[in-house]
Write a protein that holds these residues in place. Structure first.
Motif, mmCIF file in Angstrom:
data_model
loop_
_atom_site.group_PDB
_atom_site.id
_atom_site.type_symbol
_atom_site.label_atom_id
_atom_site.label_comp_id
_atom_site.label_asym_id
_atom_site.label_seq_id
_atom_site.Cartn_x
_atom_site.Cartn_y
_atom_site.Cartn_z
ATOM 1 N N PRO A 50 0.796 -1.232 0.000
ATOM 2 C CA PRO A 50 0.000 0.000 0.000
ATOM 3 C C PRO A 50 0.832 1.287 0.000
ATOM 4 O O PRO A 50 1.960 1.313 0.499
ATOM 5 C CB PRO A 50 -0.783 -0.097 1.320
ATOM 6 N N THR A 90 -5.583 2.684 0.608
ATOM 7 C CA THR A 90 -6.057 1.723 -0.403
ATOM 8 C C THR A 90 -5.623 2.146 -1.807
ATOM 9 O O THR A 90 -6.449 2.447 -2.683
ATOM 10 C CB THR A 90 -7.597 1.628 -0.350
ATOM 11 N N ASP A 100 -6.090 1.301 4.706
ATOM 12 C CA ASP A 100 -5.845 -0.132 4.478
ATOM 13 C C ASP A 100 -5.355 -0.716 5.796
ATOM 14 O O ASP A 100 -4.338 -0.271 6.335
ATOM 15 C CB ASP A 100 -4.770 -0.291 3.380
#
Ligand code: HSE
Length: 295
Positions: free
Chosen positions: A7, A25, A288
């Motif tokens: 990420p 994300t 994330d």
């Protein structure tokens, strides 16, 4: 061939200079296998070094050497969605890909702590590398030898809307403009806000975030290097953002926005066009909680 997803990360989060960071994300992808020589390919056309100076390769080779394993070379394929030198952890993503990939290829001789420590030693600070590996929001102290860290998962529908300028700002340059000393008063200003940020994000007290992202260690100096940066902050607040801060060393600017603020991105793009910044990009991201993973 192993396949990794790594990420993007946003570091500092306002006042938490070199200490706070979170994973987003928005991903790079790296395929890797052992080979007789160096075979490096960009799968998406992003120009990358295809020799021993490639950061994924360098980091992987370092890990093989640390573990005392024979190393003949690697075949590496990269998809680099995370733009370089924009404050979104692109170099950390490469370092983590190399370390995580090499560790996986060798059968995981090293644990998470080792990878957190090594990646911070390579990058120089832990606030992008640790969340790139671990996901979530990471609080990290690098004492020069090892990293003391806590990862917390964040369960929120908040949007992290990143505004990415059409120019690069290298971290070395953005660190070179910082003062070498600050006052006791400014130190208190920052440490109280850095603590407030994670506590507020994790407990849902989002009204605090605007105060929490204020900072006297780096943003006032770096904003000078980002034409229209303050216009973007003002626009973000006028559109109802909870907070707006400089992502990492910049030049990307991050707005934290409520899930119900439906048209924030479109309105931000429209405002950027009015400012003559039509090549600046806007992406709506979320936190994330997973970090780097094998696909
Ligand atoms: N904490 C780092 C800095 C992040 O602000 O310089 C950028 O790599």
């Amino acid at each position: 061939m192993i396949k990794l997803q790594i990420p993007a990360t946003s570091a500092n989060l306002g006042a938490g200079f070199d200490a706070l960071g979170l994973a987003l994300t928005y991903y790079n992808y790296v395929n890797m296998e052992e080979a007789d020589g160096i075979f490096i390919k960009s799968l998406d056309g992003t120009p990358i070094p295809e020799d021993e100076h490639n950061l994924v390769y360098e980091s992987a080779k370092t890990l093989f050497e640390i573990c005392g394993r024979p190393f003949k070379g690697l075949s590496i394929e990269q998809i680099n969605n995370i733009p370089m030198a924009r404050g979104l952890g692109s170099s950390s993503a490469c370092i983590i890909a190399g370390l995580f990939g090499a560790n996986t290829l060798m059968g995981n001789p090293l644990g998470l702590d080792d990878l957190v420590n090594l990646s911070a030693q390579i990058e120089g600070h832990p606030d992008n590398t640790a969340p790139a590996l671990l996901g979530g929001i990471v609080t990290a102290v690098f004492d020069g030898r090892e990293v003391h860290w806590v990862k917390q998962e964040v369960f929120t529908t908040l949007k992290f809307v990143v505004v990415i300028p059409d120019f690069e700002l290298k971290t070395e340059k953005a660190r070179a403009c910082l003062p070498t000393e600050i006052s006791h008063k400014d130190a208190v200003f920052n440490l109280s806000r850095a603590a407030l940020f994670s506590a507020s994000l994790l407990t849902g007290k989002y009204q605090n975030l605007r105060t929490a992202v204020n900072d006297k260690l780096h943003q006032p100096y770096r904003m000078e290097l980002i034409p229209h940066g303050n216009d973007v902050f003002e626009t973000a607040y006028s559109l109802g953002a909870y907070a707006a801060y400089l992502s990492g060393a910049g030049p990307s600017l991050m707005a934290i926005v409520d899930a119900d603020n439906e048209f924030f991105c479109g309105k931000m793009k429209f405002a950027l066009e009015k400012l003559g910044l039509k090549n600046w990009k806007v992406h709506e991201l979320h936190i994330d909680n997973t970090g780097t993973k094998l696909l």
